[in-house]
Enzyme design. Structure first.
Site, PDB file in Angstrom:
ATOM      1  CB  CYS A  65      -1.022   0.012   1.015  1.00 20.20           C
ATOM      2  SG  CYS A  65      -0.118   0.013   2.636  1.00 20.20           S
ATOM      3  CE1 TYR A  66      -1.291   6.203  -1.797  1.00 21.46           C
ATOM      4  CE2 TYR A  66      -3.040   5.096  -0.508  1.00 21.46           C
ATOM      5  CZ  TYR A  66      -2.546   5.904  -1.571  1.00 21.46           C
ATOM      6  OH  TYR A  66      -3.725   6.186  -2.407  1.00 21.46           O
TER       7      TYR A  66
END
Length: 101
Positions: A65-66
């Site tokens: 993800c981020y």
């Protein structure tokens, strides 16, 4: 494997380098379009069902993800769906981008 493993971007790069790995990006489509790990698939509510039906659950699966937080939940979900070897990248896309541009 009954659970997923948290790995560094360097370890992820090594596993991906084997060429027989599924890579899942759980960020939003706009962020994915701006940049992602090569050959990653952008995963969302609209395509998860098909993904689960057609993806080889015996191959290693790497989630990101981020920053590596949300991907841990996604990794747990993939384990619960029968994937045998699941990883979550610590530091996520931001760490990958720093290390591999």
């Amino acid at each position: 494997m009954d659970t997923f493993t948290r790995i560094s971007v360097q370890k992820a790069h090594e596993i991906i380098g084997t060429g027989d790995t599924t890579v899942v990006d759980i960020r939003d489509a706009g962020s994915f379009a701006q940049g992602h790990i090569a050959h990653a698939q952008n995963m969302n509510d609209g395509n998860i069902k098909d993904f689960l039906q057609v993806t080889d659950k015996e191959k290693p699966l790497i989630c990101y993800c981020y920053h590596g937080i949300s991907s841990q939940q996604a990794a747990g979900f993939f384990v619960s769906q029968g994937f045998k070897e699941v990883y979550s990248i610590d530091g996520g896309w931001e760490e990958w981008k720093t290390a591999y541009g």
